[in-house]
Scaffold this motif. Structure first.
Motif, PDB file in Angstrom:
ATOM      1  N   UNK A  98      40.086  36.812  56.135  1.00 62.89           N
ATOM      2  CA  UNK A  98      39.459  36.737  54.828  1.00 62.89           C
ATOM      3  C   UNK A  98      40.186  37.689  53.862  1.00 62.89           C
ATOM      4  N   UNK A  99      40.428  37.230  52.602  1.00 61.26           N
ATOM      5  CA  UNK A  99      40.966  38.072  51.540  1.00 61.26           C
ATOM      6  C   UNK A  99      39.929  38.133  50.424  1.00 61.26           C
ATOM      7  N   UNK A 100      40.151  39.045  49.493  1.00 60.57           N
ATOM      8  CA  UNK A 100      39.133  39.314  48.468  1.00 60.57           C
ATOM      9  C   UNK A 100      39.143  38.352  47.315  1.00 60.57           C
ATOM     10  N   UNK A 101      39.223  37.049  47.575  1.00 60.75           N
ATOM     11  CA  UNK A 101      39.254  36.043  46.528  1.00 60.75           C
ATOM     12  C   UNK A 101      38.171  35.010  46.785  1.00 60.75           C
ATOM     13  N   UNK A 102      37.381  34.712  45.726  1.00 61.46           N
ATOM     14  CA  UNK A 102      36.312  33.714  45.862  1.00 61.46           C
ATOM     15  C   UNK A 102      36.134  32.996  44.533  1.00 61.46           C
ATOM     16  N   UNK A 103      35.506  31.815  44.626  1.00 61.61           N
ATOM     17  CA  UNK A 103      35.248  31.005  43.432  1.00 61.61           C
ATOM     18  C   UNK A 103      33.833  31.281  42.955  1.00 61.61           C
ATOM     19  N   UNK A 129      31.365  27.663  34.301  1.00 59.38           N
ATOM     20  CA  UNK A 129      32.658  27.161  34.749  1.00 59.38           C
ATOM     21  C   UNK A 129      33.072  27.908  36.005  1.00 59.38           C
ATOM     22  N   UNK A 130      33.488  27.155  37.039  1.00 58.75           N
ATOM     23  CA  UNK A 130      33.884  27.768  38.309  1.00 58.75           C
ATOM     24  C   UNK A 130      35.336  28.258  38.210  1.00 58.75           C
ATOM     25  N   UNK A 137      38.937  40.719  38.528  1.00 59.02           N
ATOM     26  CA  UNK A 137      40.124  40.329  37.777  1.00 59.02           C
ATOM     27  C   UNK A 137      40.438  38.857  38.027  1.00 59.02           C
ATOM     28  N   UNK A 138      41.094  38.220  37.058  1.00 56.84           N
ATOM     29  CA  UNK A 138      41.402  36.792  37.130  1.00 56.84           C
ATOM     30  C   UNK A 138      42.633  36.563  38.002  1.00 56.84           C
ATOM     31  N   UNK A 139      42.637  35.456  38.717  1.00 58.97           N
ATOM     32  CA  UNK A 139      43.780  35.096  39.552  1.00 58.97           C
ATOM     33  C   UNK A 139      44.949  34.678  38.666  1.00 58.97           C
ATOM     34  N   UNK A 140      46.076  35.425  38.770  1.00 59.13           N
ATOM     35  CA  UNK A 140      47.257  35.116  37.974  1.00 59.13           C
ATOM     36  C   UNK A 140      48.396  34.553  38.820  1.00 59.13           C
ATOM     37  N   UNK A 141      48.539  35.047  40.051  1.00 58.63           N
ATOM     38  CA  UNK A 141      49.576  34.568  40.946  1.00 58.63           C
ATOM     39  C   UNK A 141      48.912  34.135  42.245  1.00 58.63           C
ATOM     40  N   UNK A 191      33.001  20.654  48.319  1.00 61.21           N
ATOM     41  CA  UNK A 191      31.849  21.467  48.022  1.00 61.21           C
ATOM     42  C   UNK A 191      31.626  22.490  49.136  1.00 61.21           C
ATOM     43  N   UNK A 192      31.326  23.738  48.732  1.00 55.31           N
ATOM     44  CA  UNK A 192      31.036  24.794  49.692  1.00 55.31           C
ATOM     45  C   UNK A 192      32.249  25.602  50.118  1.00 55.31           C
TER      46      UNK A 192
END
Length: 280
Positions: free
Chosen positions: A213-218, A224-225, A233-237, A249-250
């Motif tokens: 697991x990494x620290x990124x989620x939707x 707006x998802x 912070x926003x995903x740039x790369x 979904x999910x």
């Protein structure tokens, strides 16, 4: 006939003059004397007056000559003295001017040397200040480096892996995304944030685990998802795999899986990786 003899004495020389006259010369003298004796008294008086006049004139002429000589010679002497004094004064004046010029030259040289010394002093002072500033900066940098070194040494404890002022540790226990994040936060860390390709390559080189697991989620952001990191912070790369991120979904959490990212349901149990900055 006149004969002169010299006789030496203890106190000087005595001159003895013998006069011899002939009978004829004596007679002539007596005749003249007799003639003069027979002249009248009046004639004798006038001749005396003339003699006296001549003498007076002669005396006056002598006095005038003396006065004229004095009048002529005295100014010449005075002029000569004045000229000599003037020349002496001019010589002294010239010497004084030369001494003044020499003093002015020395003063100019001393002033130039003083200015050069002041310039050197100013330059040395600036160099000293610059060295002091550099020394202060070096001390500050040394202090920072020491602090960073101490943090790095601290980072190397407890099995953490150090990379670019951050340390990483893999959670060996399988947990879902939320539990994995809570586990990292309890240790002063959080799930990893991958900001650049270098950090992604670091994971590829040093991680043996295929799925973490990494620290990124939707998340829902104002209806707006959007994919966000745990620090908001926003995903740039991104390094998504083929067909990712999935629209299923999910599947709202990101997983590092064999050099690329995939989406999985957040309640799935996987290993995870925590990241903590060594500069905090």
């Amino acid at each position: 006939m006149i004969r002169t003899d010299y006789q030496e004495r203890n106190d000087g020389v005595e001159m003895i003059v013998d006069i011899y006259e002939s009978i004829d010369s004596v007679r002539e003298h007596n005749i003249i004397t007799d003639k003069n004796a027979h002249q009248p008294l009046e004639h004798k008086g006038s001749e005396c007056v003339r003699n006296r006049s001549h003498r007076s004139v002669l005396v006056c002429l002598v006095v005038l000559c003396v006065l004229l000589t004095a009048v002529i010679v005295l100014p010449v002497l005075i002029y000569t003295n004045i000229t000599e004094e003037r020349d002496q004064l001019l010589t002294k004046y010239t010497n004084i001017i030369e001494e003044r010029d020499q003093l002015l030259t020395k003063y100019t040289n001393i002033t130039e040397e003083r200015d050069q010394l002041l310039t050197k002093y100013t330059n040395i002072t600036q160099e000293r200040d610059q060295l002091l500033t550099n020394n202060t900066n070096l001390i500050t940098q040394n202090t920072k480096l020491t602090q960073e070194n101490n943090r790095m040494l601290e980072c190397l404890k407890d099995g953490w892996i150090y990379y670019q002022f951050s340390k990483y540790v893999i959670i060996s226990e399988r947990k879902n995304w939320s539990e994995s994040r809570r586990y990292c936060r309890e240790r002063g860390a959080d799930l990893i944030i991958i900001n650049n390709k270098e950090e992604q390559d670091f994971l590829v080189r040093f991680l043996n685990e295929d799925s973490l697991w990494i620290g990124l989620s939707e998340r829902d952001v104002e209806g707006e998802w959007k994919w966000k990191w745990v620090d908001n912070s926003t995903l740039n790369m991104s390094f998504w795999g083929s067909g990712e991120p999935s629209s299923s979904q999910g599947e709202d959490c990101a997983l590092y899986n064999s050099r690329e990212w995939n989406t999985y349901p957040c309640n799935t149990n996987f290993h995870s990786i925590c990241e903590k900055s060594c500069l905090e």
